[in-house]
Design a protein around this motif. Structure first.
Motif, PDB file in Angstrom:
ATOM      1  N   VAL A 181       0.849  -1.200   0.000  1.00 25.20           N
ATOM      2  CA  VAL A 181       0.000   0.000   0.000  1.00 25.20           C
ATOM      3  C   VAL A 181       0.881   1.245   0.000  1.00 25.20           C
ATOM      4  O   VAL A 181       1.798   1.374   0.816  1.00 25.20           O
ATOM      5  N   LEU A 182       0.608   2.137  -0.927  1.00 26.57           N
ATOM      6  CA  LEU A 182       1.235   3.458  -0.984  1.00 26.57           C
ATOM      7  C   LEU A 182       0.156   4.475  -0.630  1.00 26.57           C
ATOM      8  O   LEU A 182      -0.833   4.615  -1.345  1.00 26.57           O
ATOM      9  N   GLU A 183       0.353   5.169   0.481  1.00 29.71           N
ATOM     10  CA  GLU A 183      -0.690   6.044   1.020  1.00 29.71           C
ATOM     11  C   GLU A 183      -0.215   7.486   1.099  1.00 29.71           C
ATOM     12  O   GLU A 183       0.911   7.753   1.511  1.00 29.71           O
ATOM     13  N   VAL A 184      -1.080   8.401   0.673  1.00 27.17           N
ATOM     14  CA  VAL A 184      -0.810   9.831   0.775  1.00 27.17           C
ATOM     15  C   VAL A 184      -1.903  10.442   1.644  1.00 27.17           C
ATOM     16  O   VAL A 184      -3.082  10.365   1.303  1.00 27.17           O
ATOM     17  N   LYS A 185      -1.491  11.046   2.751  1.00 27.67           N
ATOM     18  CA  LYS A 185      -2.450  11.605   3.704  1.00 27.67           C
ATOM     19  C   LYS A 185      -2.178  13.085   3.916  1.00 27.67           C
ATOM     20  O   LYS A 185      -1.043  13.481   4.162  1.00 27.67           O
ATOM     21  N   ASP A 186      -3.219  13.885   3.766  1.00 27.78           N
ATOM     22  CA  ASP A 186      -3.072  15.317   4.045  1.00 27.78           C
ATOM     23  C   ASP A 186      -4.009  15.723   5.177  1.00 27.78           C
ATOM     24  O   ASP A 186      -4.883  14.952   5.582  1.00 27.78           O
ATOM     25  N   PHE A 187      -3.808  16.922   5.686  1.00 28.14           N
ATOM     26  CA  PHE A 187      -4.602  17.437   6.804  1.00 28.14           C
ATOM     27  C   PHE A 187      -5.253  18.755   6.399  1.00 28.14           C
ATOM     28  O   PHE A 187      -5.306  19.700   7.177  1.00 28.14           O
ATOM     29  N   GLY A 188      -5.756  18.760   5.163  1.00 27.11           N
ATOM     30  CA  GLY A 188      -6.322  19.981   4.606  1.00 27.11           C
ATOM     31  C   GLY A 188      -7.822  20.092   4.767  1.00 27.11           C
ATOM     32  O   GLY A 188      -8.393  19.647   5.769  1.00 27.11           O
ATOM     33  N   VAL A 189      -8.467  20.627   3.742  1.00 28.02           N
ATOM     34  CA  VAL A 189      -9.895  20.945   3.838  1.00 28.02           C
ATOM     35  C   VAL A 189     -10.787  19.707   3.800  1.00 28.02           C
ATOM     36  O   VAL A 189     -11.938  19.747   4.226  1.00 28.02           O
ATOM     37  N   GLY A 190     -10.277  18.593   3.288  1.00 29.42           N
ATOM     38  CA  GLY A 190     -11.101  17.403   3.157  1.00 29.42           C
ATOM     39  C   GLY A 190     -12.099  17.540   2.020  1.00 29.42           C
ATOM     40  O   GLY A 190     -12.189  18.569   1.348  1.00 29.42           O
ATOM     41  N   ILE A 191     -12.861  16.483   1.801  1.00 28.78           N
ATOM     42  CA  ILE A 191     -13.847  16.461   0.715  1.00 28.78           C
ATOM     43  C   ILE A 191     -15.234  16.258   1.319  1.00 28.78           C
ATOM     44  O   ILE A 191     -15.434  15.332   2.109  1.00 28.78           O
ATOM     45  N   PRO A 192     -16.203  17.104   0.978  1.00 20.94           N
ATOM     46  CA  PRO A 192     -17.576  16.924   1.490  1.00 20.94           C
ATOM     47  C   PRO A 192     -18.116  15.538   1.146  1.00 20.94           C
ATOM     48  O   PRO A 192     -17.795  14.968   0.100  1.00 20.94           O
ATOM     49  N   LEU A 193     -18.941  15.000   2.030  1.00 22.07           N
ATOM     50  CA  LEU A 193     -19.477  13.654   1.840  1.00 22.07           C
ATOM     51  C   LEU A 193     -20.231  13.509   0.516  1.00 22.07           C
ATOM     52  O   LEU A 193     -20.150  12.464  -0.145  1.00 22.07           O
TER      53      LEU A 193
END
Length: 333
Positions: free
Chosen positions: A255-267
């Motif tokens: 698994v190659l994972e990219v995680k950010d702590f930004g605005v996110g995506i609305p459901l």
């Protein structure tokens, strides 16, 4: 059988009307011998029945073929009986198939010309961009950084155009080989160093198991990771100064994972973010969104037989994973 009866319903109706009308005419003419009339009617129906049975069985294959939908276009070339109507339909289908192939060939030629044009245009545009970038190095700040920022943005856009144009013939461009993911991440980070600095968002690599190797196409997976990182950085700017790139194994898969702590995506947008040209709520805030990045990621990953997963919480960040199957994970080999 139903199609056969529908086709001959009018003939059967005419025969019935004739069987009714003939005795009536004889009766009006003064003839009262009903026995002969009934015998004539009986014989006419026997002959009609024999004719219908012969016609059905002689064209049974033809009728069955009309009722069954074709599974492949090549089935239109199969023989469908020796009756004149069957042979005429067969010739029509062969002619249609030939026209279809000619139309497909012309469409492919036009697409190939378009692809060649786009490929040459992108490469020709990169040359003046490189000249502009070299010229900008001799300028004072902040002019130099501003010009290089714009050239980087244009280069990224040109690459997206080029990869989008090549998507149709992507399988012809594959070169599957062993790729070490940590090395790939380092190369992507080096390529995007100025991009990180400009947005003040920096990557952190977390490698739970060193030396994870997978079987994939290095150039295309480089493009996928770049697209994901650009999204992560773009939607983290001014909110967080870090994104996390993780490498690990899960149930035998890499698994190659990219995680950010930004605005996110609305459901409401999460199920559609992989759709072509879909930008959603965030696209209205961040005007540079084209709706093509994640679409290309999904399309290319599927052609490479990798899986893409996305988890996101509004105002907390987004996580995107590229998952390599057990057979593609060469770490333990």
């Amino acid at each position: 059988m139903r199609l056969f009866l529908r086709e001959h319903a009018f003939l059967i109706l005419i025969q019935v009307l004739q069987a009714i009308a003939a005795p009536i005419l004889f009766w009006l003419d003064g003839y009262r011998g009903m026995g002969v009339s009934l015998y004539a009617i009986f014989m006419s129906f026997v002959l009609l029945t024999i004719y219908l049975i012969y016609r059905y069985f002689s064209r049974k294959e033809f009728y069955l073929r009309l009722l069954e939908p074709m599974k492949t276009i090549d089935e239109s070339l199969e023989t469908i009986g020796s009756a004149p109507i069957s042979e005429a339909l067969q010739q029509l289908l062969v002619s249609q198939y030939r026209l279809y192939l000619e139309a497909i060939q012309k469409a492919e030629e036009r697409q190939d010309e378009h692809l060649l044009f786009m490929d040459r245009w992108v490469h020709q545009m990169k040359t003046p961009l490189s000249v502009i970038e070299l010229t900008a190095q001799n300028l004072d700040e902040p002019d130099s950084s501003s010009i290089r920022e714009e050239t980087d943005r244009m280069k990224n856009g040109l690459n997206t155009v080029l990869y989008m144009a090549r998507l149709r013939t992507i399988s012809e461009d594959f070169l599957i080989k062993q790729v070490t993911l940590s090395k790939l991440i380092h190369e992507v980070n080096t390529e995007n160093k100025r991009f990180y600095i400009r947005h003040e968002v920096y990557p952190q690599l977390k490698e739970e198991k060193p030396g994870i190797r997978v079987e994939t196409d290095e150039k295309w997976i480089f493009f996928l990771l770049t697209q994901i990182i650009h999204n992560a950085v773009k939607y983290s700017t001014g909110i967080s100064k870090q994104i996390i790139l993780s490498l690990y194994e899960q149930s035998g898969e890499a698994v190659l994972e990219v995680k950010d702590f930004g605005v996110g995506i609305p459901l409401v947008d999460q199920k559609r973010v992989f759709n072509k040209f879909y930008t959603g709520d965030n696209g209205r805030t961040y005007r540079e969104s084209t709706g093509m990045g994640l679409y290309l990621v999904k399309e290319v990953a599927e052609r490479l037989e990798h899986r893409v997963e996305l988890d996101s919480t509004p105002d907390k960040g987004t996580t995107v994973r590229i998952i390599f199957s057990k057979t593609q994970n060469l770490t333990a080999v």
